[in-house]
Scaffold this motif. Structure first.
Motif, PDB file in Angstrom:
ATOM      1  N   GLY A   1     -52.432 -16.111  14.844  1.00  0.00           N
ATOM      2  CA  GLY A   1     -53.267 -16.700  15.878  1.00  0.00           C
ATOM      3  C   GLY A   1     -52.625 -17.946  16.447  1.00  0.00           C
ATOM      4  N   GLU A   2     -53.199 -18.437  17.551  1.00  0.00           N
ATOM      5  CA  GLU A   2     -52.577 -19.549  18.252  1.00  0.00           C
ATOM      6  C   GLU A   2     -52.570 -20.837  17.442  1.00  0.00           C
ATOM      7  OE1 GLU A   2     -53.103 -18.466  22.927  1.00  0.00           O
ATOM      8  OE2 GLU A   2     -54.842 -19.282  21.885  1.00  0.00           O
ATOM      9  N   GLY A   3     -53.614 -21.056  16.652  1.00  0.00           N
ATOM     10  CA  GLY A   3     -53.626 -22.246  15.808  1.00  0.00           C
ATOM     11  C   GLY A   3     -52.538 -22.186  14.748  1.00  0.00           C
ATOM     12  N   THR A   4     -52.409 -21.037  14.119  1.00  0.00           N
ATOM     13  CA  THR A   4     -51.363 -20.851  13.120  1.00  0.00           C
ATOM     14  C   THR A   4     -49.991 -21.020  13.736  1.00  0.00           C
ATOM     15  OG1 THR A   4     -52.774 -19.308  11.909  1.00  0.00           O
ATOM     16  CG2 THR A   4     -50.418 -19.246  11.419  1.00  0.00           C
ATOM     17  N   ARG A   5     -49.813 -20.429  14.926  1.00  0.00           N
ATOM     18  CA  ARG A   5     -48.519 -20.530  15.601  1.00  0.00           C
ATOM     19  C   ARG A   5     -48.202 -21.982  15.958  1.00  0.00           C
ATOM     20  NH1 ARG A   5     -49.448 -17.170  19.507  1.00  0.00           N
ATOM     21  NH2 ARG A   5     -48.718 -15.356  18.353  1.00  0.00           N
ATOM     22  N   ALA A   6     -49.177 -22.709  16.478  1.00  0.00           N
ATOM     23  CA  ALA A   6     -48.938 -24.098  16.864  1.00  0.00           C
ATOM     24  C   ALA A   6     -48.572 -24.957  15.659  1.00  0.00           C
ATOM     25  CB  ALA A   6     -50.163 -24.667  17.574  1.00  0.00           C
TER      26      ALA A   6
ATOM     27  N   GLY B   1     -40.603 -22.354  22.652  1.00  0.00           N
ATOM     28  CA  GLY B   1     -40.378 -20.957  22.996  1.00  0.00           C
ATOM     29  C   GLY B   1     -41.355 -20.027  22.307  1.00  0.00           C
ATOM     30  N   GLU B   2     -41.706 -20.328  21.059  1.00  0.00           N
ATOM     31  CA  GLU B   2     -42.662 -19.501  20.330  1.00  0.00           C
ATOM     32  C   GLU B   2     -44.056 -19.590  20.935  1.00  0.00           C
ATOM     33  OE1 GLU B   2     -42.508 -20.567  16.207  1.00  0.00           O
ATOM     34  OE2 GLU B   2     -40.376 -20.070  16.022  1.00  0.00           O
ATOM     35  N   LEU B   3     -44.381 -20.726  21.554  1.00  0.00           N
ATOM     36  CA  LEU B   3     -45.692 -20.887  22.183  1.00  0.00           C
ATOM     37  C   LEU B   3     -45.723 -20.283  23.586  1.00  0.00           C
ATOM     38  CD1 LEU B   3     -46.502 -24.561  21.104  1.00  0.00           C
ATOM     39  CD2 LEU B   3     -47.373 -22.445  20.099  1.00  0.00           C
ATOM     40  N   GLU B   4     -44.654 -20.474  24.358  1.00  0.00           N
ATOM     41  CA  GLU B   4     -44.625 -19.966  25.727  1.00  0.00           C
ATOM     42  C   GLU B   4     -44.383 -18.453  25.789  1.00  0.00           C
ATOM     43  OE1 GLU B   4     -45.150 -20.940  28.728  1.00  0.00           O
ATOM     44  OE2 GLU B   4     -45.134 -23.126  28.765  1.00  0.00           O
ATOM     45  N   ALA B   5     -43.640 -17.924  24.832  1.00  0.00           N
ATOM     46  CA  ALA B   5     -43.297 -16.497  24.882  1.00  0.00           C
ATOM     47  C   ALA B   5     -43.305 -15.919  23.474  1.00  0.00           C
ATOM     48  CB  ALA B   5     -41.935 -16.309  25.542  1.00  0.00           C
ATOM     49  N   PRO B   6     -44.456 -15.908  22.810  1.00  0.00           N
ATOM     50  CA  PRO B   6     -44.505 -15.429  21.425  1.00  0.00           C
ATOM     51  C   PRO B   6     -44.094 -13.972  21.301  1.00  0.00           C
ATOM     52  CG  PRO B   6     -46.718 -15.672  22.332  1.00  0.00           C
ATOM     53  CD  PRO B   6     -45.784 -16.290  23.310  1.00  0.00           C
ATOM     54  N   GLY B   7     -43.229 -13.714  20.333  1.00  0.00           N
ATOM     55  CA  GLY B   7     -42.816 -12.346  20.064  1.00  0.00           C
ATOM     56  C   GLY B   7     -41.763 -11.801  20.996  1.00  0.00           C
TER      57      GLY B   7
ATOM     58  N   GLU C   1     -34.874 -18.325  26.047  1.00  0.00           N
ATOM     59  CA  GLU C   1     -34.235 -19.610  25.781  1.00  0.00           C
ATOM     60  C   GLU C   1     -35.146 -20.745  26.229  1.00  0.00           C
ATOM     61  OE1 GLU C   1     -30.358 -20.041  27.403  1.00  0.00           O
ATOM     62  OE2 GLU C   1     -29.637 -18.106  26.642  1.00  0.00           O
ATOM     63  N   THR C   2     -35.083 -21.843  25.502  1.00  0.00           N
ATOM     64  CA  THR C   2     -35.842 -23.047  25.849  1.00  0.00           C
ATOM     65  C   THR C   2     -34.896 -24.233  25.869  1.00  0.00           C
ATOM     66  OG1 THR C   2     -37.834 -22.170  24.769  1.00  0.00           O
ATOM     67  CG2 THR C   2     -37.783 -24.530  25.225  1.00  0.00           C
ATOM     68  N   LEU C   3     -35.065 -25.084  26.864  1.00  0.00           N
ATOM     69  CA  LEU C   3     -34.282 -26.311  26.975  1.00  0.00           C
ATOM     70  C   LEU C   3     -35.233 -27.475  27.161  1.00  0.00           C
ATOM     71  CD1 LEU C   3     -31.534 -25.037  29.443  1.00  0.00           C
ATOM     72  CD2 LEU C   3     -31.233 -25.473  27.008  1.00  0.00           C
ATOM     73  N   VAL C   4     -35.053 -28.532  26.383  1.00  0.00           N
ATOM     74  CA  VAL C   4     -35.890 -29.717  26.529  1.00  0.00           C
ATOM     75  C   VAL C   4     -35.145 -30.777  27.339  1.00  0.00           C
ATOM     76  CG1 VAL C   4     -37.325 -29.331  24.506  1.00  0.00           C
ATOM     77  CG2 VAL C   4     -35.158 -30.553  24.249  1.00  0.00           C
ATOM     78  N   PHE C   5     -35.928 -31.600  28.027  1.00  0.00           N
ATOM     79  CA  PHE C   5     -35.391 -32.586  28.948  1.00  0.00           C
ATOM     80  C   PHE C   5     -36.056 -33.940  28.718  1.00  0.00           C
ATOM     81  CE2 PHE C   5     -34.348 -28.605  30.874  1.00  0.00           C
ATOM     82  CZ  PHE C   5     -33.170 -28.831  31.585  1.00  0.00           C
ATOM     83  N   ALA C   6     -35.512 -34.945  29.384  1.00  0.00           N
ATOM     84  CA  ALA C   6     -36.001 -36.305  29.212  1.00  0.00           C
ATOM     85  C   ALA C   6     -37.375 -36.525  29.823  1.00  0.00           C
ATOM     86  CB  ALA C   6     -35.005 -37.304  29.812  1.00  0.00           C
TER      87      ALA C   6
ATOM     88  N   GLN D   1     -52.047 -20.551  29.636  1.00  0.00           N
ATOM     89  CA  GLN D   1     -51.454 -19.371  30.269  1.00  0.00           C
ATOM     90  C   GLN D   1     -49.977 -19.314  29.927  1.00  0.00           C
ATOM     91  OE1 GLN D   1     -52.148 -19.861  34.500  1.00  0.00           O
ATOM     92  NE2 GLN D   1     -50.483 -21.307  34.753  1.00  0.00           N
ATOM     93  N   ARG D   2     -49.413 -18.102  30.019  1.00  0.00           N
ATOM     94  CA  ARG D   2     -48.002 -17.901  29.706  1.00  0.00           C
ATOM     95  C   ARG D   2     -47.317 -17.288  30.927  1.00  0.00           C
ATOM     96  NH1 ARG D   2     -49.808 -14.930  24.501  1.00  0.00           N
ATOM     97  NH2 ARG D   2     -50.408 -16.638  23.109  1.00  0.00           N
ATOM     98  N   PRO D   3     -46.645 -18.110  31.714  1.00  0.00           N
ATOM     99  CA  PRO D   3     -46.035 -17.604  32.952  1.00  0.00           C
ATOM    100  C   PRO D   3     -45.047 -16.465  32.753  1.00  0.00           C
ATOM    101  CG  PRO D   3     -46.177 -19.992  33.022  1.00  0.00           C
ATOM    102  CD  PRO D   3     -46.583 -19.586  31.641  1.00  0.00           C
ATOM    103  N   LEU D   4     -44.268 -16.489  31.657  1.00  0.00           N
ATOM    104  CA  LEU D   4     -43.305 -15.409  31.471  1.00  0.00           C
ATOM    105  C   LEU D   4     -44.018 -14.072  31.260  1.00  0.00           C
ATOM    106  CD1 LEU D   4     -41.322 -17.789  31.296  1.00  0.00           C
ATOM    107  CD2 LEU D   4     -40.135 -16.555  29.490  1.00  0.00           C
TER     108      LEU D   4
END
Length: 379
Positions: A9-14, A66-72, A77-82, A187-190
């Motif tokens: 579930g989303e809580g577990t995933r977070a 990445g696991e939250l935006e596109a689980p499974g 790929e995920t890139l973090v920025f300033a 929501q998950r845009p991907l």
């Protein structure tokens, strides 16, 4: 497993997103790695060579986002920025060149006009249309990139992301969705077909108003390679402490989002009944113009409520009368904030327009404070 049998579930995933495999005597979430360079004998191979390119603390956070935006999903790929604007700029400026056309919302984040001016200075054609009514469809032909902001900030309009993505892809355009206001739990845009999910992690993702951060999520391929290259060129990287704080904050994301969304609905319902409030918007209200579309693509409707009071002076008096709500910009924090957006000059809103970010206070206390401030600030 969640009720649908589709994994955690989303809580577990977070709570568990991005954590490394457990090692005896090691912390469950390793501390931030402060390093400008790494031991690198021989050929420069491997994941960590220089601090502008990669950092182990970023890696864990990127995995978590990445696991939250596109689980499974594999190959994401995920890139973090300033900052959020660093992430937005990375997508826009890495994907287009002189002669291309870009479609932006004309009711989006107030820094987008600055982005438009810079794109045009580089020879990029910029077209704009409102978020509501899927109006961007009308200016898509020949575009290289469609930029969607749904819900829009600060007006909270919503567009049909699936519909716009299908139309854009049919015309050969890439699609980026600013997911800041919704968060990946909204929501998950991907999943809706977008090529990029982009967000400011400064807001509800981290939720405490103490860091600046942004991210881009997309499927592996040349578009994301170009985003990574842009990050390297401009050096728009987060510090390891910010990345670690962000990852730590994800553990409470579901609790915060659920509490804040539920309270935002209560605040919106209370405002709807007040005679001095006009232009109330919250996608979670059944009679909101965006509710039908929002309910088809959003799982939670966010923490932001917008409305208008009669004049600038009335709005200022209302903000001053609030006791549990800070007069501050940004949104998504555990402490409620509100501001008169017209003071910045970049949003096409009335002088009395208020953007309120609902925090994690007790709903009854917050509603009572808002209603009292409305009465005390009345003309």
């Amino acid at each position: 497993m969640n009720d649908a049998g589709e994994g955690p579930g989303e809580g577990t995933r977070a709570v568990r997103a991005g954590l490394p495999e457990p090692v005896k005597h090691e912390p469950t979430l390793p501390g931030p790695v402060f390093a400008a360079h790494f031991h690198l004998p021989g050929d420069p191979t491997g994941p960590y060579t220089y601090g502008r390119d990669e950092n182990p603390t970023w890696t864990l956070l990127e995995r978590a986002v990445g696991e939250l935006e596109a689980p499974g999903e594999d190959g994401v790929e995920t890139l973090v920025f300033a900052s959020g604007m660093a992430a937005i700029s990375a997508v826009l400026f890495s994907q287009v060149r002189a002669g291309d056309a870009v479609v932006l919302p004309d009711d989006g984040y107030q820094a987008l006009p600055l982005v438009r001016a810079q794109l045009e200075a580089f020879g990029v054609e910029v077209r704009t249309a409102p978020t509501g009514g899927d109006a961007q469809l009308e200016v898509l032909d020949g575009a290289r990139l469609l930029w969607i902001e749904s819900p829009s900030n600060p007006g909270l309009d919503v567009c049909d992301i699936r519909r716009l993505v299908e139309a854009a892809h049919a015309r050969g355009a890439l699609v980026a969705v600013d997911n800041t206001l919704a968060t990946p739990l909204g929501q998950r845009p991907l999943e809706l077909g977008a090529d990029f999910a982009v967000a400011s992690g400064t807001k509800q993702l981290t939720g405490h108003g103490d860091i600046l951060l942004g991210y881009v999520v997309g499927r592996a391929g040349e578009p994301m390679t170009a985003v990574r290259r842009w990050r390297k060129i401009v050096g728009a990287i987060p510090g390891p402490m910010e990345a670690w704080l962000a990852h730590r904050s994800l553990a409470t994301l579901q609790m915060r989002v659920d509490r804040q969304s539920a309270t935002a609905l209560k605040v919106a319902e209370a405002l709807r009944a007040h005679p001095d409030v006009t232009g109330l918007r919250y996608p979670g209200l059944p009679d909101d113009p965006s509710h039908k579309v929002a309910s088809q693509q959003m799982r939670r409707f966010g923490c932001v409520v917008s409305f208008t009071l009669s004049t600038r002076a009335r709005a200022d008096r209302f903000l001053e009368a609030l006791r549990l709500v800070d007069d501050a910009t940004s949104f998504g924090g555990v402490r409620s904030t509100a501001e008169r957006r017209g003071r910045w000059g970049g949003d096409a809103v009335p002088e009395g327009f208020i953007r309120m970010s609902v925090g994690a206070e007790d709903p009854e206390d917050l509603v009572a404070d808002v209603l009292r401030a409305l009465e005390e600030s009345a003309d």
